[in-house]
Motif scaffolding. Structure first.
Motif, PDB file in Angstrom:
ATOM      1  N   GLY A 130      42.651  77.035 -48.522  1.00 35.04           N
ATOM      2  CA  GLY A 130      42.828  78.534 -49.475  1.00 35.04           C
ATOM      3  C   GLY A 130      42.108  78.206 -49.904  1.00 35.04           C
ATOM      4  O   GLY A 130      41.218  78.842 -50.161  1.00 35.04           O
ATOM      5  N   VAL A 131      41.295  76.977 -50.665  1.00 33.23           N
ATOM      6  CA  VAL A 131      40.060  77.113 -51.551  1.00 33.23           C
ATOM      7  C   VAL A 131      39.288  78.210 -50.928  1.00 33.23           C
ATOM      8  O   VAL A 131      38.639  78.858 -50.590  1.00 33.23           O
ATOM      9  CB  VAL A 131      39.378  75.712 -51.521  1.00 33.23           C
ATOM     10  CG1 VAL A 131      38.384  75.432 -52.104  1.00 33.23           C
ATOM     11  CG2 VAL A 131      40.463  75.240 -52.537  1.00 33.23           C
ATOM     12  N   LEU A 132      38.409  77.861 -49.031  1.00 37.72           N
ATOM     13  CA  LEU A 132      37.984  78.060 -48.331  1.00 37.72           C
ATOM     14  C   LEU A 132      38.409  79.472 -48.058  1.00 37.72           C
ATOM     15  O   LEU A 132      37.256  80.537 -48.223  1.00 37.72           O
ATOM     16  CB  LEU A 132      37.933  77.840 -46.902  1.00 37.72           C
ATOM     17  CG  LEU A 132      36.948  75.483 -47.019  1.00 37.72           C
ATOM     18  CD1 LEU A 132      37.311  75.729 -45.271  1.00 37.72           C
ATOM     19  CD2 LEU A 132      35.905  76.341 -47.326  1.00 37.72           C
ATOM     20  N   ASN A 133      39.610  80.130 -47.872  1.00 40.32           N
ATOM     21  CA  ASN A 133      39.737  81.599 -47.697  1.00 40.32           C
ATOM     22  C   ASN A 133      39.418  82.288 -49.398  1.00 40.32           C
ATOM     23  O   ASN A 133      38.887  83.094 -48.785  1.00 40.32           O
ATOM     24  CB  ASN A 133      41.497  81.632 -47.515  1.00 40.32           C
ATOM     25  CG  ASN A 133      41.404  81.088 -46.531  1.00 40.32           C
ATOM     26  OD1 ASN A 133      40.561  81.317 -45.344  1.00 40.32           O
ATOM     27  ND2 ASN A 133      42.564  81.098 -45.608  1.00 40.32           N
ATOM     28  N   THR A 181      47.129  68.612 -47.949  1.00 35.95           N
ATOM     29  CA  THR A 181      45.848  68.349 -48.344  1.00 35.95           C
ATOM     30  C   THR A 181      44.402  69.466 -47.940  1.00 35.95           C
ATOM     31  O   THR A 181      43.474  69.922 -48.017  1.00 35.95           O
ATOM     32  CB  THR A 181      44.557  67.030 -48.612  1.00 35.95           C
ATOM     33  OG1 THR A 181      45.763  66.135 -49.472  1.00 35.95           O
ATOM     34  CG2 THR A 181      43.539  66.732 -48.878  1.00 35.95           C
ATOM     35  N   LYS A 182      44.818  70.001 -46.316  1.00 33.49           N
ATOM     36  CA  LYS A 182      44.290  70.649 -45.855  1.00 33.49           C
ATOM     37  C   LYS A 182      44.317  72.093 -45.876  1.00 33.49           C
ATOM     38  O   LYS A 182      43.774  72.591 -45.813  1.00 33.49           O
ATOM     39  CB  LYS A 182      44.681  70.409 -43.906  1.00 33.49           C
ATOM     40  CG  LYS A 182      44.400  71.399 -42.773  1.00 33.49           C
ATOM     41  CD  LYS A 182      44.642  70.707 -41.859  1.00 33.49           C
ATOM     42  CE  LYS A 182      44.418  71.488 -40.733  1.00 33.49           C
ATOM     43  NZ  LYS A 182      44.986  73.029 -40.467  1.00 33.49           N
ATOM     44  N   ASP A 183      45.622  72.373 -46.134  1.00 37.07           N
ATOM     45  CA  ASP A 183      46.428  73.848 -46.748  1.00 37.07           C
ATOM     46  C   ASP A 183      45.470  73.876 -48.025  1.00 37.07           C
ATOM     47  O   ASP A 183      45.178  75.034 -47.844  1.00 37.07           O
ATOM     48  CB  ASP A 183      47.626  73.984 -47.203  1.00 37.07           C
ATOM     49  CG  ASP A 183      48.393  73.410 -46.008  1.00 37.07           C
ATOM     50  OD1 ASP A 183      47.988  73.781 -44.351  1.00 37.07           O
ATOM     51  OD2 ASP A 183      49.988  73.502 -45.826  1.00 37.07           O
ATOM     52  N   ARG A 184      45.295  73.115 -48.657  1.00 36.03           N
ATOM     53  CA  ARG A 184      44.790  73.436 -50.042  1.00 36.03           C
ATOM     54  C   ARG A 184      42.805  74.078 -49.256  1.00 36.03           C
ATOM     55  O   ARG A 184      42.716  74.954 -50.004  1.00 36.03           O
ATOM     56  CB  ARG A 184      44.290  72.095 -51.042  1.00 36.03           C
ATOM     57  CG  ARG A 184      46.498  72.466 -52.099  1.00 36.03           C
ATOM     58  CD  ARG A 184      46.174  70.844 -53.172  1.00 36.03           C
ATOM     59  NE  ARG A 184      47.200  70.707 -53.325  1.00 36.03           N
ATOM     60  CZ  ARG A 184      47.927  69.725 -53.652  1.00 36.03           C
ATOM     61  NH1 ARG A 184      47.013  68.648 -54.329  1.00 36.03           N
ATOM     62  NH2 ARG A 184      48.613  69.749 -55.081  1.00 36.03           N
ATOM     63  N   ALA A 185      42.336  72.906 -48.653  1.00 38.80           N
ATOM     64  CA  ALA A 185      40.915  73.155 -48.530  1.00 38.80           C
ATOM     65  C   ALA A 185      40.998  74.413 -47.718  1.00 38.80           C
ATOM     66  O   ALA A 185      40.251  74.995 -48.276  1.00 38.80           O
ATOM     67  CB  ALA A 185      40.418  71.909 -47.245  1.00 38.80           C
ATOM     68  N   THR A 243      43.081  85.464 -59.853  1.00 40.86           N
ATOM     69  CA  THR A 243      44.027  84.857 -58.467  1.00 40.86           C
ATOM     70  C   THR A 243      42.480  84.813 -57.491  1.00 40.86           C
ATOM     71  O   THR A 243      42.996  84.024 -56.720  1.00 40.86           O
ATOM     72  CB  THR A 243      45.256  85.360 -57.698  1.00 40.86           C
ATOM     73  OG1 THR A 243      44.851  87.125 -57.905  1.00 40.86           O
ATOM     74  CG2 THR A 243      45.821  85.766 -59.208  1.00 40.86           C
ATOM     75  N   LYS A 244      42.074  85.589 -56.856  1.00 41.43           N
ATOM     76  CA  LYS A 244      41.076  85.325 -55.686  1.00 41.43           C
ATOM     77  C   LYS A 244      39.741  85.116 -56.422  1.00 41.43           C
ATOM     78  O   LYS A 244      38.909  85.029 -57.155  1.00 41.43           O
ATOM     79  CB  LYS A 244      40.413  86.835 -55.702  1.00 41.43           C
ATOM     80  CG  LYS A 244      42.072  87.621 -54.429  1.00 41.43           C
ATOM     81  CD  LYS A 244      41.792  89.064 -54.487  1.00 41.43           C
ATOM     82  CE  LYS A 244      40.357  88.968 -53.332  1.00 41.43           C
ATOM     83  NZ  LYS A 244      40.592  87.925 -51.834  1.00 41.43           N
ATOM     84  N   LEU A 245      39.635  83.876 -55.511  1.00 39.28           N
ATOM     85  CA  LEU A 245      38.039  83.109 -55.510  1.00 39.28           C
ATOM     86  C   LEU A 245      37.859  82.932 -57.606  1.00 39.28           C
ATOM     87  O   LEU A 245      37.365  83.195 -58.033  1.00 39.28           O
ATOM     88  CB  LEU A 245      37.071  84.561 -55.605  1.00 39.28           C
ATOM     89  CG  LEU A 245      35.207  83.850 -55.809  1.00 39.28           C
ATOM     90  CD1 LEU A 245      35.301  82.603 -54.031  1.00 39.28           C
ATOM     91  CD2 LEU A 245      34.279  84.865 -55.963  1.00 39.28           C
ATOM     92  N   VAL A 258      34.609  84.071 -42.147  1.00 38.65           N
ATOM     93  CA  VAL A 258      32.957  83.566 -42.250  1.00 38.65           C
ATOM     94  C   VAL A 258      34.238  81.524 -42.019  1.00 38.65           C
ATOM     95  O   VAL A 258      33.972  81.336 -41.510  1.00 38.65           O
ATOM     96  CB  VAL A 258      32.746  83.467 -43.304  1.00 38.65           C
ATOM     97  CG1 VAL A 258      31.709  82.458 -43.452  1.00 38.65           C
ATOM     98  CG2 VAL A 258      31.575  84.499 -43.095  1.00 38.65           C
ATOM     99  N   VAL A 259      35.143  81.822 -42.312  1.00 41.10           N
ATOM    100  CA  VAL A 259      35.718  80.748 -42.578  1.00 41.10           C
ATOM    101  C   VAL A 259      36.098  80.466 -41.334  1.00 41.10           C
ATOM    102  O   VAL A 259      36.301  78.809 -40.182  1.00 41.10           O
ATOM    103  CB  VAL A 259      37.116  80.736 -43.156  1.00 41.10           C
ATOM    104  CG1 VAL A 259      37.727  79.721 -43.413  1.00 41.10           C
ATOM    105  CG2 VAL A 259      36.296  80.663 -44.664  1.00 41.10           C
ATOM    106  N   GLU A 260      36.555  81.881 -40.556  1.00 47.24           N
ATOM    107  CA  GLU A 260      37.244  80.921 -38.766  1.00 47.24           C
ATOM    108  C   GLU A 260      35.853  80.495 -38.325  1.00 47.24           C
ATOM    109  O   GLU A 260      35.218  79.639 -37.216  1.00 47.24           O
ATOM    110  CB  GLU A 260      37.416  82.461 -37.785  1.00 47.24           C
ATOM    111  CG  GLU A 260      39.123  82.405 -38.537  1.00 47.24           C
ATOM    112  CD  GLU A 260      39.122  83.985 -38.228  1.00 47.24           C
ATOM    113  OE1 GLU A 260      38.583  84.136 -37.324  1.00 47.24           O
ATOM    114  OE2 GLU A 260      40.445  84.664 -38.750  1.00 47.24           O
ATOM    115  N   GLU A 261      34.113  80.753 -38.567  1.00 48.79           N
ATOM    116  CA  GLU A 261      33.025  80.726 -37.699  1.00 48.79           C
ATOM    117  C   GLU A 261      32.737  79.092 -38.077  1.00 48.79           C
ATOM    118  O   GLU A 261      32.501  78.826 -37.484  1.00 48.79           O
ATOM    119  CB  GLU A 261      31.774  81.931 -38.201  1.00 48.79           C
ATOM    120  CG  GLU A 261      30.812  80.953 -37.760  1.00 48.79           C
ATOM    121  CD  GLU A 261      29.825  82.163 -38.075  1.00 48.79           C
ATOM    122  OE1 GLU A 261      28.563  82.274 -37.700  1.00 48.79           O
ATOM    123  OE2 GLU A 261      30.127  83.178 -38.758  1.00 48.79           O
TER     124      GLU A 261
END
Length: 602
Positions: A466-469, A460-464, A43-45, A476-479
């Protein structure tokens, strides 16, 4: 045959990667052919992972491979295309495999799109000779990367032909002889095979395009509607969300619109009341209300003003109530407008005058009534179906006018007939109310289209995100989000990193006894338990490679806190999770874990 084509692509890719070697960076590659099991794990990564003995054997070939080589075994050699050069490396001892015979790819003799590197110069020189002697129909477009034209079986390749030889120097017999010699230089039809492969790929691409067009055609035909076509694809949740958003925008300037409507009605009432007293029309008898013109006029206008001002006063509270009950709020406002229009119609009807006595003044009330009807029906942005109800309401009022004219003409009060509305006036009135419904339809279409696009963009934004997270640490995502366009990607150096890696012992042998779906399910269950323990202890999941699980901790931004003790405890958690699963499933699988502390880059 199909696997040979795929293997050819893999070999070309491997040869290209080996060409990237430098003195400081050397590469070695392993390749193996066989069955694998694949599936999305954890589920993670989450990743689409490959499992099986084929993966392990490829890793063994890589470990025993000399630098600068691509090594494989007899299982792969039988599928290597014949025009690829290979060289034996002898017997190699591998863990779990014993002594196996290894082979390597000869990159110097690697064909370039059907020709060897040594033959490329011959092709280029031959093209210069034949360029003016081969008809366009005899040529075919070559694959990318080959600076030459690939000809059909009638084309030739002459290694001895000088470049850019004049066309007049080659006679017909000479050309035929050169073509005959060229057939021998094609090395068993390698170019022809490449051309056939490209032709098959083009045919498949054309078939795929036709299928895609047919699917799009079917989807567009099923979704085609003559009204509110943008409503297609709306779920109940989307419809409810759109209604709330639509009425929220409708109620934003509700107070302003109601205030403007109240002021206009007050001014009109004052002007028309003055007109009534000036013309003394209240002394004339009405066809229905007789001598009660003035009381009926004042009662209708007072009721209309009270309705409008009541809405004006409670408009702020109505907005919050409408957010909770949008459909009820629209229905209440629609019924109020119907009542208001009926009151306005009656108030203008009692201002009617005898036609033969008043001349041009008979059109005064008619024009005002039509104008007020269009203004009130368009003052608020109703949806299409509610706005469509104004069309039958307007037609009903026109029918009552026509019926009243017939009644008064047949009665004895002929001198007191109502203003007769001209035909062009009736047509203009019908055009206005129909135009109101059309405008409401277009507004709802545009609103639904904007909402649908925004909804899809949000998903699409939520999925992207979610993928980034899942792919990167949250810090790092916030950066990354704070970066401007054109900024370089961030990199971090960590001095205190604790990495833990686990390996499932006996999993390869166990997986060979299961079906592919069962293998994916087993590894997914185990890794999901690892993911849960990883999240509980705040550890960052680095990667999964086959049945190996890698995680770790370091200073920010990799993890919020850095605790080597938690990493050790997480390693024990993985061992305990595997032991618990083996007791439940009665399987012979164990887990071994390694931990290391040091520096790293991210």
């Amino acid at each position: 045959r199909g696997h040979e084509v795929l293997l050819e692509r893999i070999l070309r890719a491997g040869a290209c990667m080996l060409q990237l070697e430098t003195e400081e960076v050397r590469l070695r590659m392993g390749l193996h052919t066989g069955p694998v099991v694949a599936g999305i794990i954890a589920t993670k990564l989450p990743r689409y992972r490959l499992f099986g003995d084929t993966m392990n054997t490829a890793a063994r070939y890589m470990q025993k491979c000399p630098c600068g080589k691509l090594q494989f075994g007899p299982e792969t050699l039988q599928y290597v295309p014949k025009h690829f050069g290979t060289c034996p490396l002898g017997n190699v001892a591998m863990k779990g495999k014993g002594v196996v015979t290894a082979y390597a790819l000869d990159c110097e003799a690697l064909p370039v799109r059907g020709l060897t590197l040594q033959g490329v110069a011959q092709v280029i020189r031959a093209v210069c000779v034949l360029k003016r002697h081969v008809q366009p129909r005899d040529r075919c477009i070559g694959p990318p990367g080959l600076i030459a034209e690939v000809f059909t079986s009638d084309a030739y390749i002459d290694a001895d032909a000088p470049p850019r030889r004049p066309a007049t120097d080659i006679g017909g017999e000479r050309l035929a002889a050169i073509r005959q010699r060229g057939r021998a230089h094609l090395c068993g039809g390698i170019v022809g095979r490449t051309w056939r492969s490209n032709r098959i790929a083009a045919k498949n691409a054309l078939h795929f395009r036709k299928v895609l067009e047919e699917v799009n055609k079917n989807e567009s035909s099923t979704a085609k509607r003559w009204w509110l076509s943008q409503r297609a694809g709306f779920t109940q949740e989307m419809e409810a969300a759109w209604l709330r958003e639509y009425y929220d925008s409708l109620c934003k300037k509700l107070t302003t619109r109601l205030g403007r409507q109240s002021i206009l009605m007050l001014v009109l009432t004052a002007v028309e009341g003055a007109y009534c007293f000036e013309t003394r029309i209240y002394h004339k008898s009405h066809w229905l209300f007789f001598k009660y013109r003035l009381p009926v006029f004042l009662a209708c206008r007072t009721a209309s003003l009270l309705l409008t001002m009541t809405w004006w006063h409670f408009s702020a509270g109505f907005r919050s109530w409408t957010e909770r009950h949008p459909s009820r709020g629209e229905l209440l406002m629609l019924v109020t407008h119907w009542i208001l229009l009926v009151f306005m119609f009656v108030s203008y009807d009692v201002l009617s005058v005898p036609e033969r006595d008043w001349g041009i003044k008979r059109h005064f009330c008619t024009l005002n009534s039509m104008t007020m009807f269009c203004f009130i029906s368009r003052n608020h942005r109703f949806r299409f179906l509610p706005a469509l109800t104004f069309v039958p309401l307007g037609l009903m009022l026109l029918f009552l006018e026509h019926l009243k004219e017939r009644i008064t003409k047949e009665s004895e009060f002929v001198n007191f007939t109502h203003d007769v509305i001209p035909l062009h006036g009736k047509l203009l009135f019908v055009f206005n109310i129909v135009l109101t419904a059309i405008l409401a339809h277009e507004e709802e279409q545009g609103s639904r289209a904007r909402f649908k696009c925004l909804h899809e963009w949000t998903i699409t934004k939520d999925r992207a995100e979610g993928v980034l997270n899942n792919l990167m640490p949250p810090l790092v995502v916030e950066e990354l989000r704070a970066l401007s366009l054109g900024d370089s990607l961030p990199s971090h150096q960590y001095r205190h990193v604790t990495i833990v890696q686990s390996d499932l012992c006996g999993f390869t042998a166990f997986a060979s006894t299961l079906k592919p779906q069962e293998v994916v399910q087993v590894i997914s269950v185990l890794f999901s338990r690892f993911d849960a323990a990883c999240s509980n202890r705040g550890i960052y999941k680095v990667e999964t490679v086959g049945d190996a699980y890698v995680a770790g901790m370091a200073e920010k931004p990799l993890t919020l806190r850095n605790s080597p003790v938690d990493v050790l405890l997480f390693g024990l958690d993985m061992i305990a999770a595997v032991q618990e699963w083996t007791r439940q499933s009665h399987c012979d699988i164990t887990c071994r874990v390694g931990v290391h502390y040091g520096g790293g880059l991210g």
